[in-house]
Design a protein around this motif. Structure first.
Motif, short mmCIF file in Angstrom:
data_model
loop_
_atom_site.label_atom_id
_atom_site.label_comp_id
_atom_site.label_asym_id
_atom_site.label_seq_id
_atom_site.Cartn_x
_atom_site.Cartn_y
_atom_site.Cartn_z
N CYS A 161 2.52 93.77 -72.30
CA CYS A 161 2.95 92.41 -72.02
C CYS A 161 1.99 91.56 -73.26
CB CYS A 161 2.74 91.66 -70.86
SG CYS A 161 3.67 92.40 -69.52
N GLU A 165 1.66 86.48 -70.54
CA GLU A 165 2.55 86.94 -69.77
C GLU A 165 1.89 87.92 -68.71
OE1 GLU A 165 6.52 87.62 -72.84
OE2 GLU A 165 4.85 89.13 -72.67
N CYS A 167 2.85 91.32 -66.31
CA CYS A 167 3.82 92.16 -65.62
C CYS A 167 3.94 92.07 -64.15
CB CYS A 167 3.15 93.55 -65.92
SG CYS A 167 4.62 95.08 -65.52
N CYS A 176 7.83 91.63 -67.92
CA CYS A 176 6.70 90.78 -68.34
C CYS A 176 7.03 89.34 -68.28
CB CYS A 176 6.35 91.09 -69.66
SG CYS A 176 5.76 92.53 -70.04
#
Length: 471
Positions: A161, A165, A167, A176
């Motif tokens: 990611c 962000e 995951c 993400c």
């Protein structure tokens, strides 16, 4: 819907279920990732998010990645013949229905099979040089050949990611997801609040970039642009120059979507559309929420406009430092929000605003006000408009907005309300629009303000639309 005939599109339970027409198909989508489509004749498709693996049953199987146990009947524990399997999942007795074929079942002899496998029949689907060739790598199942071992080769690639962000699985989708969000707004004549919290007034009457993606080339972030057209406030008396937003244009996914003052609908690539609008299989949705028109994308860009006074732009957290325009650069530092289109930072609000002007041929406009040309407020009028019967209702400690004060500081909205009332000489609609802007932002912050409108204060008028159906 629950035995009531309705026309498409249909929005059920505040968007948790959405039914619309896409091409020739009817499509049902839910907020947890289920999608069902039907072509009104014989083809149905069901798409599920991966968190339903092993948690479903029926003719579509149990989704456990083991095709050999897909034909387990409803009350069984081992695979059965297709006819027995199918019969076990019958849910209703329908007059004239039959389970499987009786007597002579349909069959395809070898001669017919060879003919229909050619490229001028079904073979066109798998033709490596045919019109579907670019789809073969995407929809493996469509061109997959059955082998002795219903196996598909999957190639995995490393992926991580980006900044801001995380995951995770959200709404049934594992990917993400952005962390946090930024909100910018323009209201009144107009007052701006940047993503990073900087407030300023800019009275330009041209078309400007409110916000757009900057430097996203080479990333997985989608490009977008939000433009505003400001015009002189024609309700204004005297020579003081103020402006108000008349038009919003959002460019995303090769669509240009325009929301315009008092236009009951939107323009999509120049064509008028009634709401709601669904573009590119839900990648962009346009709908009405209360008094606001909303443009929402699948990457969490949201633009709202009340068609009169108030505009908001919300960007997901993974666009931090990747945006520019009047809304600023969303980098967490409001001191450099006056970054011009040439990347230079200025302290002059007019110079900053002018740098984001979009030149349109044959259009005459002005960039801001200076000195005595700018609006001001007489002390006596300011005292009147500050009372609880006017703008003071916003900041009243025991008023209808008290529950929102801890979420959103009312002072900014109170000041803007007084300023706009002065500029419009006490125009009632301006008062109500100013207060409605604070109410909407309270709603975005999770506080729904009740009963601030009364029969004698900012009364809400409802208009009924009557449609006649002729048979």
């Amino acid at each position: 819907v629950n035995d009531e005939l309705v026309n498409l599109p249909v929005n059920v339970n505040d968007g948790k279920i959405y039914v619309y027409k896409s091409g020739w198909d009817a499509v049902v989508t839910t907020d947890f990732g289920l999608k069902v489509s039907f072509n009104w004749e014989s083809a149905a498709f069901v798409t599920l998010p991966s968190n339903y693996k092993g948690a479903v049953c029926g003719l579509c199987g149990n989704y456990n990645d083991k095709p050999q146990d897909d034909l387990i009947p409803k009350d069984g524990n081992k695979p059965a013949k297709p006819t027995d399997f199918g019969s076990s999942w019958r849910v209703a007795e329908i007059p004239g229905c039959a389970e499987g074929c009786k007597g002579v079942c349909p069959n395809c002899d070898i001669t017919e099979k060879v003919q229909y496998e050619k490229k001028d029949f079904c073979g066109i689907i798998g033709d490596p040089k045919g019109p579907f060739r670019e789809c073969h790598a995407k929809r493996v199942v469509s061109v997959m050949k059955v082998t002795s071992s219903v196996e598909i080769s999957v190639e995995c690639k490393k992926f991580k990611c980006g900044p801001n962000e995380k995951c995770k699985v959200e709404n049934g989708v594992h990917k993400c997801h952005p962390v946090g969000k930024g909100v910018c707004q323009a209201s009144g004549d107009p007052h701006y609040l940047s993503f990073d919290g900087r407030t300023f007034d800019f009275q330009g009457t041209c078309t400007y970039t409110l916000s757009k993606s900057c430097g996203v080339e080479g990333t997985h972030l989608e490009a977008f642009s939000v433009q505003v057209e400001n015009v002189q406030w024609d309700q204004m008396r005297g020579k003081k120059k103020v402006s108000v937003t008349r038009l919003i244009a959002v460019q995303v996914y090769d669509f240009t979507i325009i929301m315009r003052n008092k236009m009951l609908g939107v323009l999509v690539n120049g064509e008028f559309n009634n709401l709601p609008v669904n573009l590119n299989n839900g990648a962009v949705k346009v709908y009405q929420e209360g008094r606001n028109y909303v443009i929402a994308t699948n990457f969490e860009l949201v633009v709202t406009y009340d068609l009169v006074y108030h505009v908001t732009v919300t960007v997901p957290g993974n666009y931090r430092g990747q945006v520019c325009g009047l809304c600023g650069n969303f980098n967490g530092d409001k001191n450099d929000d006056f970054q011009m289109s040439n990347n230079q930072v200025t302290k002059d609000v007019n110079m900053f605003g002018k740098s984001w002007k979009i030149t349109i041929p044959n259009v005459v406009c002005e960039n801001g006000c200076e000195g005595d040309n700018c609006p001001n407020c007489d002390a006596a009028l300011k005292a009147i408009f500050s009372k609880p019967t006017y703008c003071g209702i916003i900041a009243a400690p025991t008023g209808p907005f008290a529950a929102c004060h801890s979420k959103i500081d009312p002072q900014l909205y109170f000041d803007d309300c007084v300023f706009d009332l002065c500029a419009s000489n006490g125009e009632g609609n301006v008062l109500c629009d100013s207060i409605a802007a604070y109410a909407y932002n309270c709603h975005l912050a999770g506080v729904d303000v009740k009963n601030w409108r009364t029969p004698s204060f900012c009364r809400r008028f409802c208009y009924c639309h009557i449609f006649a159906t002729y048979v």
